[in-house]
Design an enzyme around this catalytic site. Structure first.
Site, PDB file in Angstrom:
ATOM      1  N   LYS A   1       0.171   1.447  -5.321  1.00  0.00           N
ATOM      2  CA  LYS A   1      -0.800   1.390  -5.982  1.00  0.00           C
ATOM      3  C   LYS A   1      -0.627   0.271  -7.295  1.00  0.00           C
ATOM      4  O   LYS A   1      -1.728  -0.040  -8.001  1.00  0.00           O
ATOM      5  CB  LYS A   1      -0.818   2.849  -7.005  1.00  0.00           C
ATOM      6  CG  LYS A   1       0.504   2.902  -7.689  1.00  0.00           C
ATOM      7  CD  LYS A   1       0.173   4.240  -8.682  1.00  0.00           C
ATOM      8  CE  LYS A   1       1.334   4.535  -9.718  1.00  0.00           C
ATOM      9  NZ  LYS A   1       1.103   5.377 -10.463  1.00  0.00           N
TER      10      LYS A   1
ATOM     11  N   LYS B   1     -10.178   1.587  -8.692  1.00  0.00           N
ATOM     12  CA  LYS B   1     -10.033   0.103  -8.562  1.00  0.00           C
ATOM     13  C   LYS B   1     -10.831  -0.139  -7.158  1.00  0.00           C
ATOM     14  O   LYS B   1     -10.689  -1.390  -6.704  1.00  0.00           O
ATOM     15  CB  LYS B   1      -8.355  -0.297  -8.393  1.00  0.00           C
ATOM     16  CG  LYS B   1      -8.106  -0.255  -9.923  1.00  0.00           C
ATOM     17  CD  LYS B   1      -6.567  -0.565  -9.821  1.00  0.00           C
ATOM     18  CE  LYS B   1      -5.905  -0.673 -11.152  1.00  0.00           C
ATOM     19  NZ  LYS B   1      -6.176   0.583 -11.917  1.00  0.00           N
TER      20      LYS B   1
ATOM     21  N   ASN C   1      -7.063   5.324 -14.656  1.00  0.00           N
ATOM     22  CA  ASN C   1      -5.829   5.184 -14.838  1.00  0.00           C
ATOM     23  C   ASN C   1      -5.428   6.883 -15.505  1.00  0.00           C
ATOM     24  O   ASN C   1      -6.404   7.353 -16.047  1.00  0.00           O
ATOM     25  CB  ASN C   1      -5.524   4.307 -15.888  1.00  0.00           C
ATOM     26  CG  ASN C   1      -5.986   2.709 -15.622  1.00  0.00           C
ATOM     27  OD1 ASN C   1      -5.126   2.345 -14.836  1.00  0.00           O
ATOM     28  ND2 ASN C   1      -7.269   2.403 -15.879  1.00  0.00           N
TER      29      ASN C   1
ATOM     30  N   THR D   1      -2.634  -8.137 -21.130  1.00  0.00           N
ATOM     31  CA  THR D   1      -3.118  -9.304 -20.221  1.00  0.00           C
ATOM     32  C   THR D   1      -4.356  -9.974 -20.805  1.00  0.00           C
ATOM     33  O   THR D   1      -4.547 -11.293 -20.409  1.00  0.00           O
ATOM     34  CB  THR D   1      -3.323  -8.788 -18.830  1.00  0.00           C
ATOM     35  OG1 THR D   1      -4.530  -7.627 -18.849  1.00  0.00           O
ATOM     36  CG2 THR D   1      -2.041  -8.296 -18.244  1.00  0.00           C
TER      37      THR D   1
END
Length: 622
Positions: A364, A406, A445, A470
């Site tokens: 993952k 995702k 998540n 990020t």
């Protein structure tokens, strides 16, 4: 302090009390009985008190930790000694026509003895507390709420010696108390001027007790408290612990997980029980964060057997020890195995009549998979194909696959591999030759799962920073592990075959805000004590996740937190042809060719921040 010293001091108090009582009674112009001399009376009284001390167990506790129980024992021993002395005096009078002790003397002596022994213990306790806390700064705290649980925590703070909190008051959410105090502490009303009102009180922290407030209200208070540099703590309800010392030792700094706006889920236990009870359940990836929680929850429904399959040896071992301790009546079979190895899976299906498969085995981690795409293809796609085919072949009743948000409009290999697995499971569900109900669950998540952002941030904060984000605008949906697994079980009941169930993830969370809040909750100032560093999007990472593709819509279900996604399935033969080509490329280690074939199966797969962007140039130019 040794107990023989305590006994000696108590006897001295008894003797001193005798002298003081004797002197006071002598001033009353009364005549003492002359059966015993004063020294003989003193010796007799001392021996009686000493006997009752040992009978009642006055010395069972430590002096420095004296409580109301110890005070009660002293009072009871004094009263018992008085009754014994009165009984002896009146018995002597009955047999010999004369009394030994005056009644006023016995009463005054008992009172002085009790007060003296009590004061001795309070002085020792105060001296111990003084030296224990000498040089130690305590946080002045307010307890949020005015109810039995909150007051019990306040009492625990008041009597506990070795702790870091000083009770400064209580906070009422309902009405204003003008002159009323609890445990000597004032009550403040929570309103628009609350933080300005407590400013002169030098308050250091707020303590929430037993989750009486909703997450929404708690978040509002926490945000304002952090603006005023206050620390935030959680305290347990008194009913969850054996004694008050446990309460104080379990007052902990509030965690970010406690503040995310998640609401409790109501499960249909009756239906879940009907399809899990007395059945053999296979859970793949059973030692992972999601798989292990599915195992725990399934264990509550008394299945015939739970087969836990995972390739990670140590996590599987630790899970085995935990489950055998917590669920000793459940029949478990812990198997080391890899979903890529079909022969191993065939043996498992042949040996056990499996009714339900929960498929949680997967790779993952997005950046790692982007660098090692072959492994994701073999585990996430081919492993799913192996399990799904065998479930159909051996007539498993239900196959529940755990997927991810995702997989929706994927920008990375991990998401695309999970989407490919979804497509295969969906196509197989429509095959007329299968009786197995194939169900896919999709969510975002999971808080606290292996490698998730919150444990990562916690570690960075503990190490002094920097906390790495990020992108300034990156957002994510979050769900707790138990909540996600509860919905997986619920979706497993609802599915009739071919559904992709999407979970209500609540509102998305901006990761930069999350980092700020976690730093402040840890008692630091973002940008000053702990730096927040923007490091750029990782390979395959996108700014926001989606739960639905552009072409899909949702239909409601009878559970308000579960929706059904509707999209067009592909024919099984077409899907198989794509997967055969992908598998062949994976076998030969041809990463670029393999990903190009994956993009044919999943046409919405557009790589971002990845070496595979070159494969999308025509699509992007269009």
């Amino acid at each position: 302090m040794p107990r023989w010293i305590v006994i000696a001091i108590d006897l001295c108090i008894v003797v001193l009390s005798f002298i003081v009582s004797f002197s006071i009674v002598a001033e009353m112009n009364v005549v003492f009985y002359d059966v015993l001399t004063a020294p003989q009376e003193c010796l007799f009284v001392t021996l009686v008190y000493l006997s009752t001390f040992f009978i009642i167990g006055t010395y069972a506790g430590l002096i420095r930790h004296s409580t109301f129980v110890d005070i009660f024992k002293i009072a009871f021993s004094s009263a018992m000694s008085s009754l014994i002395l009165l009984s002896v005096s009146y018995s002597y009078d009955f047999f010999f026509g004369d009394k030994i002790f005056l009644f006023p003397f016995i009463a005054i002596n008992a009172l002085f003895t009790f007060v003296g022994m009590m004061m001795f213990r309070l002085v020792i306790k105060s001296i111990y507390a003084y030296f224990t806390n000498l040089g130690k700064s305590k946080m002045r705290v307010l307890l949020m709420g005015v109810d039995d649980d909150t007051i019990a925590v306040g009492e625990a703070l008041s009597i506990s010696d070795n702790q870091n909190f000083e009770l400064a008051g209580f906070v009422s959410f309902k009405k204003r108390y003008q002159k009323i105090k609890i445990l000597g502490a004032p009550i403040f009303k929570y309103d628009s001027t609350f933080f300005e009102t407590i400013l002169p009180q030098d308050i250091d922290a707020l303590i929430f007790v037993s989750n009486k407030l909703s997450n929404y209200d708690k978040n509002r208070i926490v945000d304002k408290a952090l603006e005023h540099d206050l620390r935030i703590y959680d305290a347990p309800a008194i009913t969850t612990y054996d004694n008050q010392k446990d309460i104080v030792s379990n007052i902990k700094q509030i965690q970010i997980e406690d503040l995310l706006d998640r609401h409790p889920i109501n499960l249909d236990d009756t239906q879940i029980n009907s399809y899990l009870n007395n059945e053999t359940i296979l859970i793949t990836g059973g030692a992972g964060s999601i798989g292990s929680e599915i195992v725990r929850q399934v264990s509550q429904y008394k299945p015939k057997k739970i087969i836990v399959l995972d390739q990670a040896e140590s996590p599987l071992h630790w899970l085995e020890l935990e489950l055998l301790k917590n669920f000793p009546d459940v029949d478990y079979l812990f198997l080391l195995g890899d979903v890529r190895k079909k022969n191993r899976l065939v043996n498992i299906f042949e040996e056990h009549k499996i009714s339900v498969v929960f498929h949680a085995a997967a790779y993952k981690h997005v950046p790692l998979i982007e660098r090692n795409p072959t492994e994701a293809i073999q585990v996430n796609i081919l492993g799913t194909v192996n399990l799904a085919d065998l479930s159909s072949q051996f007539k498993v009743d239900r196959f529940v696959m755990v997927s991810t948000d995702k997989a929706v409009n994927p920008t990375n290999v991990m998401g695309a591999s999970k989407r490919a697995a979804e497509i295969y499971v969906r196509a197989l569900a429509d095959d007329v030759s299968t009786d197995t109900r194939f169900i896919t669950t999709r969510f975002g998540n999971v808080l606290g799962s292996n490698g998730s952002v919150i444990p990562h941030f916690k570690k960075q904060i503990e190490e002094g920073g920097p906390v790495t984000v990020t992108h300034e605008n990156i957002i994510r949906y979050f769900m707790t592990i138990p909540e996600a697994c509860q919905l997986v079980l619920q979706a497993g009941i609802m599915g009739q075959g071919g559904e992709v169930f999407v979970f209500d993830m609540g509102d998305p969370v901006r990761i930069m805000d999350l980092a700020h809040k976690m730093i402040k909750l840890s008692g630091y100032e973002p940008g000053e004590d702990i730096e927040i560093k923007v490091i750029g999007l990782r390979p395959g990472e996108k700014l926001y996740e989606e739960l639905l593709s552009d072409k899909a819509t949702t239909l409601p279900t009878h559970h308000k937190k579960i929706m059904r996604a509707t999209d067009q399935p592909m024919a099984l033969d077409d899907v198989l042809n794509h997967i055969i080509e992908i598998a062949a490329a994976a076998e030969n280690g041809e990463d670029i060719f393999m990903i190009s074939k994956l993009k044919k199966l999943v046409p919405e797969f557009i790589s971002e921040n990845s070496i595979y962007e070159v494969l999308d140039l025509p699509a992007k130019s269009e």
